[in-house]
Design an enzyme around this catalytic site. Structure first.
Site, PDB file in Angstrom:
ATOM      1  N   ASP A 177      46.748  43.121  41.741  1.00  0.00           N
ATOM      2  CA  ASP A 177      46.431  43.440  40.346  1.00  0.00           C
ATOM      3  C   ASP A 177      46.037  42.126  39.678  1.00  0.00           C
ATOM      4  OD1 ASP A 177      46.503  44.576  37.622  1.00  0.00           O
ATOM      5  OD2 ASP A 177      47.589  46.227  38.526  1.00  0.00           O
ATOM      6  N   HIS A 208      42.596  41.353  40.244  1.00  0.00           N
ATOM      7  CA  HIS A 208      41.812  42.031  39.217  1.00  0.00           C
ATOM      8  C   HIS A 208      41.234  41.057  38.201  1.00  0.00           C
ATOM      9  CE1 HIS A 208      43.594  46.338  39.820  1.00  0.00           C
ATOM     10  NE2 HIS A 208      43.149  45.786  40.924  1.00  0.00           N
TER      11      HIS A 208
END
Length: 509
Positions: A319, A353
């Site tokens: 993430d 991310h």
């Protein structure tokens, strides 16, 4: 008369030079990285020189050491309880050197070492060592070190305290169990912007109090070893038992001050990896953070915290690599504890991310510096994100001397957007991107994608892009913004990128 005039001119120039040098001493802000000073070592930080590709020279008590091109340095093998004077200078392109600053400090007295083996811990991946390790922590006196030697030591939730070091030796692994009962009782925590009860983390320090002072101080976690959580299996078990927002972190600091996390591999969290809330003066450096297959596997999340220094870290995450936060919607807005002064330098973002601000930023985020960093295959690159329901602000963000593949500002995200809205729309303003190498950006989509808020009173504004190099045929999109300026933004062919502009004003490109 000519000689007199020459003397006056010389004195005038000399005084100007002295004034500049004096301002440089203040500007470069030589400091001890929070939490790093102990009996035998210290890490120093300083601001970057304006020289091109500066090289810094270091001396200790008058003896010159090696040089570095980074704006930080760790000094090892110092003597306990001893005064040191360290000087940092920069070599000038025209020859010679210019003093940046000098700092004087005294190392701490040497504390006692508490080996977990002496308290019953065993390096056996089948034995739960939670009680033995916690006994060691409880026995550790002020200034002491809890020592985890080589081997794998299985444990549930541990609770650290002030004025101690947790030292995990190279080859040592503190490994979290995968049983949810090992992370009970539930504790007051904050996740995705809201205060709530969650499972404890593998490593916990402090207790959450939005109105309180710091309750754990002077804590160091270091050593060269590995902290490995229960990973996806533990995260799924916590979710199944008590819901997805019940998951603990791998390392969670709450209301802490003067903490250093360094020289460790940190991996396999149940969700976020390092999360600190309502805290101050936190250093995260020389960490290797790996969370590739973890749901919500953020690397480092500063949350309503002040004075964070993240440097020399490597990220390979499932993430956001870093996500700067300050609460969500009405709660975060009215708690109103901003995250302020986050410095991210000399980091390598291999996968993840984004290097992100938001999406929970309702208490405000200000004074963020990202400098001398390299970002690889990040989904959204350097990203500032929120929704219209958040409230709060993001201001004064500087991204300088970096290699990036994408720059994005999003005013809407399709996740974590439940709950009541804050009473006003967020404000995004005063962003600077300078000296950015984006030559490896994807030819698909927009290399720079800027989306402000549609409300005319909350336009994204005052954004400057200077000396940006883009790939051939690069596209730039700007929506719902004002006072956005592009200076020396060119493709590798020396041409301007293609600009797609919508509902924006006072644009220079």
């Amino acid at each position: 008369m000519i000689h007199f005039r020459s003397l006056i001119l010389f004195l005038f120039v000399f005084l100007q030079v002295q004034e500049v040098l004096a301002s440089l001493k203040h500007k470069f802000n030589l400091m001890i990285a929070p939490g790093t000073l102990d009996s035998k070592s210290v890490t120093l930080l300083w601001d970057k020189s304006s020289e091109k590709n500066p090289i810094y020279q270091l001396s200790v008590n008058g003896k010159q050491l090696e040089t570095t091109n980074k704006t930080n340095y760790s000094f090892e093998q110092l003597k306990p309880n001893t005064w040191y004077t360290i000087k940092v200078t920069t070599k000038l392109n025209v020859g010679g050197s210019s003093e940046l600053n000098t700092i004087r400090f005294k190392t701490r007295a040497e504390g006692k070492i508490y080996n977990i083996l002496d308290y019953g811990a065993k390096a056996d991946s089948q034995i739960n060592n939670t009680k033995a390790i916690q006994r060691t922590i409880d026995a550790c006196q002020s200034g002491g070190t809890v020592y985890i030697p080589k081997g794998t030591f299985l444990s549930g939730a541990l609770y650290l305290k002030s004025n101690m070091t947790l030292y995990i030796e190279t080859g040592g692994v503190l490994k979290g169990t995968t049983a949810v009962e090992d992370y009970l009782p539930m504790i007051l925590n904050r996740f995705e912007g809201w205060e709530m009860e969650t499972y404890a983390s593998l490593i916990n320090a402090g207790t959450l109090n939005r109105n309180g002072t710091y309750n754990v101080k002077n804590l160091k976690i270091t050593g060269g070893g590995t902290i490995m959580g229960g990973g996806r299996k533990l995260g799924e078990a916590m979710t199944k038992t008590s819901g997805i927002r019940s998951r603990g972190r791998l390392i969670c600091l709450m209301n802490c001050q003067d903490v250093s996390l360094s020289k460790l591999t940190i991996t396999e969290p149940p969700c976020w990896t390092i999360h600190y809330i309502y805290s101050d003066n936190i250093s995260c450096h020389d960490l290797n953070i790996i969370t590739k297959n973890i749901r919500n596997g953020d690397g480092i999340d500063p949350d309503s915290s002040t004075d964070s220094y993240i440097f020399n870290c490597t990220f390979d995450t499932g993430d956001d690599c870093i996500a700067i936060k300050s609460g969500k919607n009405p709660e975060g807005f009215f708690v109103a504890k901003p995250t302020r002064n986050v410095q991210i330098t000399h980091c390598d973002f291999k996968r993840g991310h984004g290097i992100s601000i938001g999406s929970e930023m309702s208490g405000g985020v200000t004074e963020v510096l990202v400098q001398d960093c390299k970002a690889g295959n990040l989904l959204h690159g350097m990203q500032i994100k929120a929704t219209k329901d958040r409230g709060g602000y993001v201001r004064n963000v500087r991204v300088i001397d970096c290699q990036l593949l994408q720059i994005t500002v999003f005013s809407a995200v399709n996740y974590n957007n439940d709950g009541e809205a804050a009473p006003e729309i967020p404000t995004f303003e005063n962003f600077m991107f300078k000296n950015i190498d984006m030559t490896m950006a994807s030819p698909v989509g927009y290399a720079i994608d800027i989306n402000g808020f549609k409300d005319p009173a909350h336009r994204l504004k005052n954004v400057n892009f200077t000396n940006i190099v883009l790939p051939a045929d690069a596209k730039v999109s700007v929506k719902e913004a004002e006072k956005v300026k592009f200076t020396d933004v060119k493709t590798t062919a020396g041409l301007k990128p293609e600009y797609l502009l919508s509902n924006s004003s006072e644009l220079v490109y």
